[in-house]
Scaffold this active site. Structure first.
Site, mmCIF file in Angstrom:
data_model
loop_
_atom_site.group_PDB
_atom_site.id
_atom_site.type_symbol
_atom_site.label_atom_id
_atom_site.label_comp_id
_atom_site.label_asym_id
_atom_site.label_seq_id
_atom_site.Cartn_x
_atom_site.Cartn_y
_atom_site.Cartn_z
ATOM 1 N N ASN A 7 -21.997 13.111 -58.404
ATOM 2 C CA ASN A 7 -20.817 13.927 -58.660
ATOM 3 C C ASN A 7 -20.105 13.324 -59.872
ATOM 4 O O ASN A 7 -19.383 12.346 -59.762
ATOM 5 C CB ASN A 7 -19.933 13.886 -57.396
ATOM 6 C CG ASN A 7 -18.710 14.765 -57.505
ATOM 7 O OD1 ASN A 7 -18.314 15.176 -58.596
ATOM 8 N ND2 ASN A 7 -18.105 15.043 -56.367
ATOM 9 N N LYS A 14 -19.324 9.510 -59.231
ATOM 10 C CA LYS A 14 -19.417 9.129 -57.823
ATOM 11 C C LYS A 14 -20.803 9.500 -57.326
ATOM 12 O O LYS A 14 -21.387 10.483 -57.784
ATOM 13 C CB LYS A 14 -18.360 9.872 -56.994
ATOM 14 C CG LYS A 14 -16.940 9.450 -57.315
ATOM 15 C CD LYS A 14 -15.953 10.234 -56.474
ATOM 16 C CE LYS A 14 -14.545 10.051 -57.005
ATOM 17 N NZ LYS A 14 -13.610 11.056 -56.556
ATOM 18 N N ARG A 98 -23.272 17.948 -58.370
ATOM 19 C CA ARG A 98 -22.172 18.887 -58.549
ATOM 20 C C ARG A 98 -22.151 19.251 -60.031
ATOM 21 O O ARG A 98 -22.055 18.373 -60.882
ATOM 22 C CB ARG A 98 -20.859 18.231 -58.155
ATOM 23 C CG ARG A 98 -19.660 19.061 -58.538
ATOM 24 C CD ARG A 98 -18.393 18.389 -58.056
ATOM 25 N NE ARG A 98 -17.231 19.051 -58.596
ATOM 26 C CZ ARG A 98 -16.260 18.442 -59.276
ATOM 27 N NH1 ARG A 98 -16.314 17.146 -59.495
ATOM 28 N NH2 ARG A 98 -15.238 19.116 -59.726
ATOM 29 N N HIS A 187 -13.321 24.180 -58.194
ATOM 30 C CA HIS A 187 -13.177 23.550 -56.865
ATOM 31 C C HIS A 187 -13.902 24.369 -55.787
ATOM 32 O O HIS A 187 -13.580 24.280 -54.606
ATOM 33 C CB HIS A 187 -11.695 23.421 -56.440
ATOM 34 C CG HIS A 187 -10.918 22.398 -57.211
ATOM 35 N ND1 HIS A 187 -9.605 22.578 -57.543
ATOM 36 C CD2 HIS A 187 -11.264 21.180 -57.688
ATOM 37 C CE1 HIS A 187 -9.161 21.522 -58.210
ATOM 38 N NE2 HIS A 187 -10.156 20.660 -58.312
ATOM 39 N N LEU A 216 -5.321 20.228 -53.348
ATOM 40 C CA LEU A 216 -4.300 19.548 -54.153
ATOM 41 C C LEU A 216 -4.719 18.090 -54.361
ATOM 42 O O LEU A 216 -4.515 17.242 -53.488
ATOM 43 C CB LEU A 216 -2.939 19.616 -53.438
ATOM 44 C CG LEU A 216 -2.470 21.018 -53.010
ATOM 45 C CD1 LEU A 216 -1.179 20.944 -52.207
ATOM 46 C CD2 LEU A 216 -2.287 21.927 -54.212
ATOM 47 N N GLY A 217 -5.350 17.831 -55.496
ATOM 48 C CA GLY A 217 -5.753 16.455 -55.838
ATOM 49 C C GLY A 217 -5.122 16.118 -57.178
ATOM 50 O O GLY A 217 -3.985 16.499 -57.435
ATOM 51 N N GLY A 219 -6.534 17.377 -59.873
ATOM 52 C CA GLY A 219 -6.595 18.800 -60.224
ATOM 53 C C GLY A 219 -6.183 19.587 -58.993
ATOM 54 O O GLY A 219 -6.448 19.153 -57.873
ATOM 55 N N ARG A 248 -2.101 17.899 -65.831
ATOM 56 C CA ARG A 248 -2.325 19.200 -66.478
ATOM 57 C C ARG A 248 -1.139 20.113 -66.221
ATOM 58 O O ARG A 248 -0.565 20.108 -65.131
ATOM 59 C CB ARG A 248 -3.584 19.869 -65.904
ATOM 60 C CG ARG A 248 -4.863 19.298 -66.430
ATOM 61 C CD ARG A 248 -6.062 19.939 -65.756
ATOM 62 N NE ARG A 248 -6.808 18.952 -65.009
ATOM 63 C CZ ARG A 248 -7.741 19.225 -64.109
ATOM 64 N NH1 ARG A 248 -8.058 20.473 -63.828
ATOM 65 N NH2 ARG A 248 -8.364 18.250 -63.474
ATOM 66 N N GLY A 338 -6.514 14.779 -52.101
ATOM 67 C CA GLY A 338 -5.591 13.633 -52.043
ATOM 68 C C GLY A 338 -4.172 13.979 -51.626
ATOM 69 O O GLY A 338 -3.639 13.398 -50.675
ATOM 70 N N VAL A 339 -3.544 14.936 -52.307
ATOM 71 C CA VAL A 339 -2.167 15.311 -51.974
ATOM 72 C C VAL A 339 -2.141 16.141 -50.684
ATOM 73 O O VAL A 339 -1.348 15.876 -49.773
ATOM 74 C CB VAL A 339 -1.525 16.105 -53.140
ATOM 75 C CG1 VAL A 339 -0.160 16.634 -52.752
ATOM 76 C CG2 VAL A 339 -1.456 15.248 -54.395
ATOM 77 N N GLU A 391 -16.975 17.265 -50.349
ATOM 78 C CA GLU A 391 -17.799 17.950 -51.350
ATOM 79 C C GLU A 391 -19.233 17.417 -51.367
ATOM 80 O O GLU A 391 -20.184 18.189 -51.482
ATOM 81 C CB GLU A 391 -17.173 17.779 -52.744
ATOM 82 C CG GLU A 391 -15.923 18.615 -52.923
ATOM 83 C CD GLU A 391 -15.119 18.231 -54.156
ATOM 84 O OE1 GLU A 391 -14.761 17.044 -54.275
ATOM 85 O OE2 GLU A 391 -14.839 19.109 -54.977
HETATM 86 P P1 ADP Z 1 -9.368 14.070 -57.577
HETATM 87 O O1 ADP Z 1 -8.818 15.419 -57.921
HETATM 88 O O2 ADP Z 1 -9.475 13.174 -58.761
HETATM 89 O O3 ADP Z 1 -10.600 14.101 -56.690
HETATM 90 P P2 ADP Z 1 -7.919 13.215 -55.185
HETATM 91 O O4 ADP Z 1 -8.292 14.400 -54.365
HETATM 92 O O5 ADP Z 1 -8.423 11.888 -54.744
HETATM 93 O O6 ADP Z 1 -8.206 13.390 -56.728
HETATM 94 O O7 ADP Z 1 -6.320 13.162 -55.232
HETATM 95 C C1 ADP Z 1 -5.667 12.172 -55.958
HETATM 96 C C2 ADP Z 1 -4.209 12.313 -55.804
HETATM 97 O O8 ADP Z 1 -3.849 12.321 -54.414
HETATM 98 C C3 ADP Z 1 -3.464 11.115 -56.364
HETATM 99 O O9 ADP Z 1 -3.187 11.273 -57.699
HETATM 100 C C4 ADP Z 1 -2.201 11.091 -55.533
HETATM 101 O O10 ADP Z 1 -1.207 11.792 -56.253
HETATM 102 C C5 ADP Z 1 -2.527 11.849 -54.283
HETATM 103 N N1 ADP Z 1 -2.401 11.015 -53.085
HETATM 104 C C6 ADP Z 1 -3.321 10.202 -52.540
HETATM 105 N N2 ADP Z 1 -2.806 9.591 -51.442
HETATM 106 C C7 ADP Z 1 -1.534 10.038 -51.308
HETATM 107 C C8 ADP Z 1 -0.467 9.790 -50.382
HETATM 108 N N3 ADP Z 1 -0.644 8.950 -49.368
HETATM 109 N N4 ADP Z 1 0.686 10.450 -50.573
HETATM 110 C C9 ADP Z 1 0.860 11.284 -51.585
HETATM 111 N N5 ADP Z 1 -0.093 11.569 -52.494
HETATM 112 C C10 ADP Z 1 -1.272 10.949 -52.367
#
Ligand code: ADP
Length: 407
Positions: A7, A14, A98, A187, A216-217, A219, A248, A338-339, A391
């Protein structure tokens, strides 16, 4: 069966190895081996981190910008050194990639052939940060393992390939559409995985569900999913459209871009850099694109960090409203990445705006760091799920499916 997944991101690579018997398990098994290359820590330095299910780890920093060279180094840890998990490269059954952009041609995953490679290269003009990296991964595997090991391309755009034309076209000249300048959406691997997992969690047939998946990451994008298909999404021709993201901008008035080019002396490269790397949470706060750091700054009384979060939430809510209108109703909201998986604050703020429709988040459950669970109260008008996106596992499943069709 041993399935290797690659990926490739714009500044990361990754990879993981899954092993299972011929029957596909219902839930993702723990990978036998996981590896990651990160180019963001220091200019010109690739940081390699490898760990195995048995607990072996490897951490290395290598002075190179060559993705091909680093991919080779990463792959060798599979069959050499302390992190060895297979006796030789030939022990792999299939390698899944991917691939970010499949254009209009690739609406499903496909076995990699010279024609597929040529298409990924051609589509690099639409995804310059990703498709070349994806192709390098495919070529590195070919170089090390030879052509006899099948490779599968799983496209991030494919899940959105059924977008109705009204959602897919830009209201510019019709020729844009004929030339491939349309909304593709991204996505898709995550949106599809989460939709299927949501149906599993709810014990419902996916074909009966209307879902909004909030990925919500770093991106961010939303998908409106009906009967298992994406019928609307927030990203478009590129992953820059739609929601405000970490660095972005998301959607802005195109007239502003004309103004920057014409009146403010921006070059195209500066515009690209500003919109992709210097906007979003980072651009507004002036501090970071990472929501955790934004929250820390807010706690310390930073007004611009608060403004960044307010904008993020405002845009998230209005885009949820747009997806809702496309669906004409809703059974479940999903939060992922992540978010989405970690920020109870963002989930609560997003749902609160739709309280008038009877959306009710259980505030205790929302704080509990649950995964793959329903966070809605029993009397909520919709289900509100938090799902850990997988993913790599979704790519592994596609590989298994394609290979079994070939037998
Ligand atoms: P990517 O899009 O690179 O795969 P991720 O899905 O890992 O990214 O999301 C990364 C984002 O998730 C980080 O920039 C951060 O803002 C958010 N994040 C991760 N852990 C937390 C947390 N415990 N609380 C709030 N936001 C978080």
């Amino acid at each position: 069966m041993k399935i290797l997944i690659l990926n490739a991101g714009s500044s990361s690579q990754k990879s993981c190895l899954y092993e299972f018997n011929s029957k596909l398990p219902d839930r993702p098994p723990h990978p036998l081996w996981e590896a990651q290359i990160d180019w963001t820590r220091q200019q010109g330095i690739a940081a390699l981190h490898v760990k195995t299910r048995q607990g072996a780890t490897l951490n290395q920093e290598i002075a190179t910008t060559s993705r091909k060279e680093m991919t080779m180094t990463l792959l060798k840890t599979l069959w050499a050194g302390d992190t060895q998990v297979i006796p030789e490269p030939a022990a792999l059954d299939v390698v899944g990639h991917r691939v970010v952009h499949g254009g209009q041609e690739y609406q499903h995953s496909t076995i990699v052939t010279p024609a597929v490679k040529a298409a990924i290269a051609r589509l690099a003009t639409l995804a310059p940060a990703h498709n070349p990296a994806n192709l390098e991964g495919i070529e590195a595997i070919e170089h090390i393992l030879g052509p006899q090991i099948p490779q599968v391309a799983v496209f991030d755009t494919a899940f959105h390939s059924q977008l109705p034309l009204a959602a897919a076209l830009y209201p510019g000249p019709y020729e844009w559409f004929e030339q491939g300048m349309r909304r593709y959406g991204f996505h898709g691997i995550s949106h599809q995985y989460c939709a299927e997992r949501a149906a599993q969690i709810l014990g419902r047939d996916l074909r009966t569900l209307r879902l909004i998946n909030c990925h919500l990451g770093n991106g961010c994008s939303l998908a409106a999913i009906r009967e298992g298909h994406s019928i609307d999404t927030t990203m478009g021709f590129t992953p820059l459209e739609g929601l405000m993201m970490g660095t972005r901008s998301g959607s802005i008035d195109p007239g502003l871009l004309i103004h920057l080019l014409r009146q403010e002396g921006y070059t195209v490269d500066r515009l690209d850099q500003t919109l992709n790397k210097g906007s979003g949470l980072l651009g507004i706060s002036g501090q970071s694109g990472d929501l955790r750091q934004i929250q820390t700054a807010i706690a310390a009384g930073d007004a611009r960090a608060q403004l960044a979060l307010d904008l993020y939430i405002h845009r998230l809510r209005s885009s949820i409203g747009a997806m809702l209108a496309s669906l004409g109703g809703l059974d479940a909201m999903i939060f992922t990445a992540g978010v989405g998986e970690n920020s109870s604050l963002v989930r609560a703020a997003a749902c609160e705006a739709f309280g008038f429709l009877g959306w009710k988040l259980d505030s205790e459950k929302n704080e509990q760091r649950l995964i793959d669970q329903d966070l809605a109260t029993p009397n909520s008008s919709i289900r509100i799920l938090v799902i850990h996106t997988q993913e790599d596992w979704a790519i592994a499943r596609e590989c298994q499916k394609l290979l079994s069709q070939q037998l």
